[in-house]
Design a protein around this motif. Structure first.
Motif, PDB file in Angstrom:
ATOM      1  N   ASP A 106      32.280  38.237  40.824  1.00  0.00           N
ATOM      2  CA  ASP A 106      32.075  36.752  40.080  1.00  0.00           C
ATOM      3  C   ASP A 106      32.919  35.881  39.769  1.00  0.00           C
ATOM      4  N   THR A 107      33.526  37.042  39.280  1.00  0.00           N
ATOM      5  CA  THR A 107      34.668  36.076  38.677  1.00  0.00           C
ATOM      6  C   THR A 107      36.278  36.295  38.661  1.00  0.00           C
ATOM      7  N   GLN A 108      37.423  35.448  38.907  1.00  0.00           N
ATOM      8  CA  GLN A 108      38.947  36.275  39.084  1.00  0.00           C
ATOM      9  C   GLN A 108      39.201  37.116  37.988  1.00  0.00           C
ATOM     10  N   ALA A 109      38.940  37.190  36.989  1.00  0.00           N
ATOM     11  CA  ALA A 109      39.107  38.123  36.055  1.00  0.00           C
ATOM     12  C   ALA A 109      38.687  39.329  36.383  1.00  0.00           C
ATOM     13  N   GLN A 110      37.231  39.642  37.296  1.00  0.00           N
ATOM     14  CA  GLN A 110      36.786  41.256  37.610  1.00  0.00           C
ATOM     15  C   GLN A 110      37.806  41.256  39.052  1.00  0.00           C
ATOM     16  N   ALA A 111      38.104  40.251  39.788  1.00  0.00           N
ATOM     17  CA  ALA A 111      39.223  40.735  41.027  1.00  0.00           C
ATOM     18  C   ALA A 111      40.303  41.027  40.028  1.00  0.00           C
ATOM     19  N   ARG A 112      40.410  40.670  39.333  1.00  0.00           N
ATOM     20  CA  ARG A 112      42.204  41.068  39.081  1.00  0.00           C
ATOM     21  C   ARG A 112      42.487  42.756  38.757  1.00  0.00           C
ATOM     22  N   SER A 113      40.884  43.246  37.633  1.00  0.00           N
ATOM     23  CA  SER A 113      40.853  44.468  37.327  1.00  0.00           C
ATOM     24  C   SER A 113      40.449  45.476  38.447  1.00  0.00           C
ATOM     25  N   ALA A 114      39.750  44.801  39.971  1.00  0.00           N
ATOM     26  CA  ALA A 114      39.954  45.957  41.177  1.00  0.00           C
ATOM     27  C   ALA A 114      41.119  46.126  41.666  1.00  0.00           C
ATOM     28  N   LEU A 115      42.761  45.094  41.527  1.00  0.00           N
ATOM     29  CA  LEU A 115      44.246  45.552  41.771  1.00  0.00           C
ATOM     30  C   LEU A 115      44.075  46.074  40.565  1.00  0.00           C
ATOM     31  N   ALA A 116      43.728  45.901  39.188  1.00  0.00           N
ATOM     32  CA  ALA A 116      44.409  46.812  38.470  1.00  0.00           C
ATOM     33  C   ALA A 116      44.427  48.379  38.679  1.00  0.00           C
ATOM     34  N   ASP A 117      43.220  48.787  38.719  1.00  0.00           N
ATOM     35  CA  ASP A 117      42.322  49.746  39.787  1.00  0.00           C
ATOM     36  C   ASP A 117      42.442  50.553  40.484  1.00  0.00           C
ATOM     37  N   GLY A 118      42.944  49.822  41.342  1.00  0.00           N
ATOM     38  CA  GLY A 118      43.511  50.343  42.653  1.00  0.00           C
ATOM     39  C   GLY A 118      42.061  50.223  43.481  1.00  0.00           C
ATOM     40  N   SER A 119      41.083  49.415  43.571  1.00  0.00           N
ATOM     41  CA  SER A 119      40.196  49.283  44.214  1.00  0.00           C
ATOM     42  C   SER A 119      39.879  48.128  45.587  1.00  0.00           C
ATOM     43  N   ALA A 120      41.258  47.578  45.056  1.00  0.00           N
ATOM     44  CA  ALA A 120      41.158  46.592  46.056  1.00  0.00           C
ATOM     45  C   ALA A 120      42.853  46.195  46.373  1.00  0.00           C
ATOM     46  N   LYS A 121      42.811  46.038  47.071  1.00  0.00           N
ATOM     47  CA  LYS A 121      45.220  45.915  47.163  1.00  0.00           C
ATOM     48  C   LYS A 121      45.069  44.118  46.993  1.00  0.00           C
ATOM     49  N   GLY A 122      44.282  43.608  47.123  1.00  0.00           N
ATOM     50  CA  GLY A 122      44.647  41.402  46.831  1.00  0.00           C
ATOM     51  C   GLY A 122      43.099  40.948  46.725  1.00  0.00           C
ATOM     52  N   TYR A 123      42.930  39.779  46.667  1.00  0.00           N
ATOM     53  CA  TYR A 123      41.894  39.009  46.045  1.00  0.00           C
ATOM     54  C   TYR A 123      41.422  37.804  47.015  1.00  0.00           C
ATOM     55  N   LEU A 124      40.335  37.064  47.871  1.00  0.00           N
ATOM     56  CA  LEU A 124      40.461  36.100  48.680  1.00  0.00           C
ATOM     57  C   LEU A 124      39.840  35.181  47.341  1.00  0.00           C
ATOM     58  N   ARG A 125      40.274  34.008  47.285  1.00  0.00           N
ATOM     59  CA  ARG A 125      39.324  33.019  46.382  1.00  0.00           C
ATOM     60  C   ARG A 125      39.678  31.740  47.204  1.00  0.00           C
ATOM     61  N   VAL A 126      38.533  30.640  46.533  1.00  0.00           N
ATOM     62  CA  VAL A 126      38.112  29.732  47.000  1.00  0.00           C
ATOM     63  C   VAL A 126      38.591  28.404  46.456  1.00  0.00           C
ATOM     64  N   ASP A 127      40.079  27.395  47.004  1.00  0.00           N
ATOM     65  CA  ASP A 127      40.628  26.218  45.373  1.00  0.00           C
ATOM     66  C   ASP A 127      39.903  24.903  45.947  1.00  0.00           C
ATOM     67  N   ASP A 128      40.104  24.134  44.885  1.00  0.00           N
ATOM     68  CA  ASP A 128      39.219  22.958  44.529  1.00  0.00           C
ATOM     69  C   ASP A 128      39.265  22.087  45.484  1.00  0.00           C
ATOM     70  N   ASP A 129      40.166  22.475  46.638  1.00  0.00           N
ATOM     71  CA  ASP A 129      39.707  21.411  48.018  1.00  0.00           C
ATOM     72  C   ASP A 129      39.979  22.088  49.141  1.00  0.00           C
ATOM     73  N   GLY A 130      38.798  23.275  48.598  1.00  0.00           N
ATOM     74  CA  GLY A 130      37.941  24.565  49.650  1.00  0.00           C
ATOM     75  C   GLY A 130      38.561  25.012  50.389  1.00  0.00           C
ATOM     76  N   GLY A 131      39.935  25.502  50.558  1.00  0.00           N
ATOM     77  CA  GLY A 131      40.641  26.376  50.968  1.00  0.00           C
ATOM     78  C   GLY A 131      41.466  27.712  50.556  1.00  0.00           C
ATOM     79  N   ILE A 132      40.749  28.651  51.591  1.00  0.00           N
ATOM     80  CA  ILE A 132      40.516  29.652  50.679  1.00  0.00           C
ATOM     81  C   ILE A 132      42.696  31.237  50.633  1.00  0.00           C
ATOM     82  N   MET A 133      42.008  30.548  49.077  1.00  0.00           N
ATOM     83  CA  MET A 133      43.514  31.993  49.085  1.00  0.00           C
ATOM     84  C   MET A 133      43.598  33.019  49.172  1.00  0.00           C
ATOM     85  N   LEU A 134      44.871  34.449  49.561  1.00  0.00           N
ATOM     86  CA  LEU A 134      44.700  35.166  49.363  1.00  0.00           C
ATOM     87  C   LEU A 134      46.039  35.491  48.265  1.00  0.00           C
ATOM     88  N   THR A 135      45.213  36.875  47.504  1.00  0.00           N
ATOM     89  CA  THR A 135      46.834  36.999  46.809  1.00  0.00           C
ATOM     90  C   THR A 135      46.931  38.463  46.183  1.00  0.00           C
TER      91      THR A 135
END
Length: 420
Positions: A106-135
């Motif tokens: 639901d949130t970027q904070a949860q995505a960062r937690s997934a990165l911290a515990d190793g369950s995900a190697k990155g996360y995808l989100r949509v920015d204010d302009d509608g573009g997809i961002m990969l971190t």
């Protein structure tokens, strides 16, 4: 002559050291290569990347983002989305390689937690302009970058994923700009049907006859080394006909069969034995180790025949060198292939880089290296659509053979003995 031919074959079949180096050694080393390098080619394949997907307010506004990510996750095969990035009509092709293993949060904070515990190697989100961002996480970046990258699959997947996301974002930006300049385009069905339709813009092509194989070069270099070791047969055939090296040579010298006939019969018998031995090694590498030959197996057998002919010619020249004992000449059977194989890339990554450097900067040395030319024979079969490179390499090896045979015959003609 026929009796000499048959007797030489029988002698070669009883030559256990030669049979070991020509059959047992290549098969054993090929098995070792297959065990050590068997998973190397898997490191160059696309594999789905575990990513967290942030379903926040921006995500809810972008109708096309969900369809796009689901398509990359393999959940849809062909979809037309309405709205995309800023109203983009995105068409996902009929067959989509799975690039993402999505985990929705639901949130970027949860995505960062997934990165911290190793369950995900990155996360995808949509920015204010509608573009997809990969971190990507720092650990994922570290494992995918550098010459010693441990996650080469991830690096390839990220490259493909970046390309797909970039295409999606550019399509959205282009649509927004077009609608801003021509508002009437938003009322056209043809416009929305064409936006994002890139199925005809790109197509898969092959630049080589066969898909590149990361391990094939090691096996081809192994075949080249085994081929050069086959010169031991012709060395024995030549030395056994020399009166100053053995009692057998004395008897052969006074035999009614002429010396040229003895040497020709010995050479042909050695060529036959070495070609059969190398064909066995080739069959094992192709069908047991599953090393590809580009669907040109008959041509590979021809390559073995040409390479073994060159090796026997090389052995004839060494066997004809005056003043060397048979044991010394036999020792050269192992020393020369081991030395030349260093420059054909047999001994690992550093040897491969050295071979490539020599080929680029001093091609004349690569041209003069029999081991490199035999390796090139199989590379020409696997990768080139045309047969001309293969024919050229065969010509080089035949030219080498003629040089070796000419030198050997010249040395043998000059040898005389005062008494036996």
């Amino acid at each position: 002559m026929w009796a000499t031919f048959v007797m030489t074959i029988k002698t070669n079949l009883r030559n256990r050291p030669a049979l070991f180096w020509l059959i047992v050694f290549p098969l054993a080393l090929a098995t070792l290569f297959n065990g050590v390098l068997g998973g190397l080619k898997d490191g160059y394949e696309l594999q789905a990347l575990p990513l967290a997907v942030v379903e926040d307010a921006n995500w809810s506004k972008s109708a096309g983002a969900r369809t796009f990510i689901e398509a990359l996750s393999g959940k849809t095969t062909q979809t037309t989305t309405d709205g995309g990035a800023g109203g983009t009509d995105m068409r996902i092709g009929a067959s989509v390689t799975t690039l993402v293993r999505a985990r929705y949060v639901d949130t970027q904070a949860q995505a960062r937690s997934a990165l911290a515990d190793g369950s995900a190697k990155g996360y995808l989100r949509v920015d204010d302009d509608g573009g997809i961002m990969l971190t990507l996480s720092a650990s994922a970046v570290e494992s995918m970058s550098g010459s010693m990258a441990s996650d080469s699959n991830g690096a390839i997947t990220v490259g493909a994923l970046n390309g797909a996301i970039d295409l999606y974002n550019r399509a959205g930006a282009a649509v927004r700009d077009l609608i801003a300049e021509h508002p009437q385009a938003a009322e056209s069905r043809a416009f929305w049907a064409s936006v994002g339709d890139v199925t005809g813009m790109t197509r898969e092509v092959s630049l080589t006859n066969f898909a590149p194989n990361a391990t094939a070069r090691y096996f081809y270099a192994l075949l080249a080394m085994a081929c050069l070791m086959a010169m031991g047969y012709s060395i024995s055939a030549v030395t056994s006909a020399q009166a100053n090296l053995s009692a057998l040579g004395i008897r052969r010298t006074v035999a009614p069969v002429s010396r040229p006939c003895q040497l020709i019969a010995g050479f042909l018998a050695s060529w036959l034995c070495s070609a059969v031995s190398l064909t066995i090694a080739l069959a094992y590498i192709r069908y047991v180790c599953d090393v590809p030959l580009g669907g040109r197996e008959p041509l590979a057998v021809l390559a073995v025949a040409v390479a073994s002919f060159m090796a026997c010619a090389f052995g004839t020249m060494i066997g004809a060198i005056p003043g060397l004992r048979h044991s010394v000449k036999t020792g050269l059977t192992s020393a020369i292939p081991c030395a030349l194989s260093l420059f054909s890339g047999l001994y690992g990554q550093l040897a491969m880089e050295l071979s490539d450097w020599i080929t680029r900067h001093t091609p004349i040395l690569a041209l003069a290296n029999p081991a490199q030319q035999v390796t090139n024979l199989f590379y020409d079969i696997l990768y080139y659509d045309d047969y001309r490179p293969f024919a050229t390499t065969c010509g080089v090896l035949i030219a080498m053979s003629l040089v070796f045979l000419t030198a050997g015959v010249a040395m043998l003609k000059e040898q005389r003995h005062e008494h036996l």
